[in-house]
Scaffold this active site. Sequence first.
Site, PDB file in Angstrom:
ATOM      1  N   GLY A  45      19.370  53.456   7.304  1.00  0.00           N
ATOM      2  CA  GLY A  45      19.266  53.134   5.996  1.00  0.00           C
ATOM      3  C   GLY A  45      20.408  53.958   5.349  1.00  0.00           C
ATOM      4  N   ASN A 120       8.461  55.695   8.771  1.00  0.00           N
ATOM      5  CA  ASN A 120       9.460  54.506   8.984  1.00  0.00           C
ATOM      6  C   ASN A 120       8.281  53.379   9.677  1.00  0.00           C
ATOM      7  OD1 ASN A 120      11.301  53.822  12.039  1.00  0.00           O
ATOM      8  ND2 ASN A 120      11.362  52.661  10.214  1.00  0.00           N
TER       9      ASN A 120
END
Length: 501
Positions: A45, A120
């Site tokens: 990310g 997550n």
Amino acid sequence: MDPRSGPHNDDDDKLHEECGIFGVIGATEAAAACALGLHALQHRGQEAAGITSFDGAEFYTRRGLGHVADNFATGDSIAELPGFMACGHVRYSTTGGAGLRNVQPLYADLAFGGFAVAHNGNISNARTVRQELVRKGAIFQSTSDTEVIIHLIATSRYPKLLDKVVDALRLVEGAYSLVCTTPHGMIACRDPLGVRPLVMGRLGDATVFASETVALDVIGGEFIRQVEPGELVEVDFDGKITSHHPFGHHHPRPCIFEHVYFSRPDSIFNRRSVYESRKQIGVELAREAPCDADLVVPVPDSGVPAAIGYAQESGIPFELGIIRSHYVGRTFIQPSDGARHAGVRRKHNANRLLVEGKRIVLIDDSIVRGTTSVKIVEMMRDAGAREVHFRVASPPTGYGCYYGVDTPERSKLLAGRMDQAAMCAFIKADSLAFVSIDGLYRAVGLAGRNAAQPQYCDACFTGDYPTQLTDLAERKGDEAQLALAVEPARAKEREYGSKVA
Ligand code: SF4
């Protein structure tokens, strides 16, 4: 829209893992270790990063848009985060959620004290649960599905914190790996199917949790084991570790795409070297889809291990026929159609003298929209390749992911709208082949896919989703990503350092 037209982001032809998480308890400079760990998870990310620390009295949070190095490279930024416990998060986000208020860790003052969570995954009934909570008077600060978990913990009637967490998690479905900091210690957990990864390690006397083992390597830590699917691990301030399995036994379904692309090749996922899995996919591909060619050429970097495997199995020489620039920003947006062709060469360029006059087998990890594949094949032909054969180290990606991976809707996935022959014509290759689903399972050390009880989540290849998708069902098949609401506007400037005392 024809995916070959219009503005194109160099990097949007891959599936993107949306988050990486990290947690450490019992370290002298927990935030510094956390920043280092997050940096090793940066590939999961790149849109935002955040850390929450705890010094025994107060919680401190710093979040910002951009890379870990943009936010946590200076001593001052780490000095803002004192304490011996910290959790952190890196986030990828495209539409409907890139504002600072969605950047994690999310923090809340609850009845028992402060609570910060890094998540997550994706809660696939978050919209439905949120509507119910709002109806009862809850006020949400973000559009993140993770905030639903915080509200459920806040409103649980169980007296003990761990029971509140379990109570909350029983009400959500989908995929989650969580690292939470609380006034009593750290809680880390994985959803009952273990769709998203989480591992546990040690750094001296400190206990560490991370999305991937590479983060443990980078901080100089030691890998202990993976957090098991459905397991909650509690670590108190004395370092005592307690494991709980409150959800009963479920057949695990970890994400097989971690082996294909998401995890770094130097990580261990599901007790297996990711590098070895990728190389073995190339071996399977060479057996299933042999090719009369002069060179095996990877699409760098993600196609490299599979290309090595393909070359070793086929006996065809491996060569770097495409060179990748490592200085191209991942979010470079092409301003015009003309610049688009220059764009792909900013990132990938043909090694012209090597490929000229040769029959090439190109190896890539996956085809998502097909935009990059078209340009890579064209680049090989422009460089004088006589034949270009495309081999893909995953089965056709024909379905969306609702478990925390940014996927185009099915109509934009090349395999969602074309059969293999049409895809081959679209990318203008001489031949095209994908590794079979059984070949992929063999490559990760199994005999094949057990259709009655698949050993992994492989829904983006098979459409066989391992959990209910309540929000999707409620929306009657609208395949847009299940963001809870549309963010009014993407933040135009960095909002650094929201400090929570
Ligand atoms: S749908 Fe695909 S990307 Fe999503 S969790 Fe399952 S295997 Fe992974």
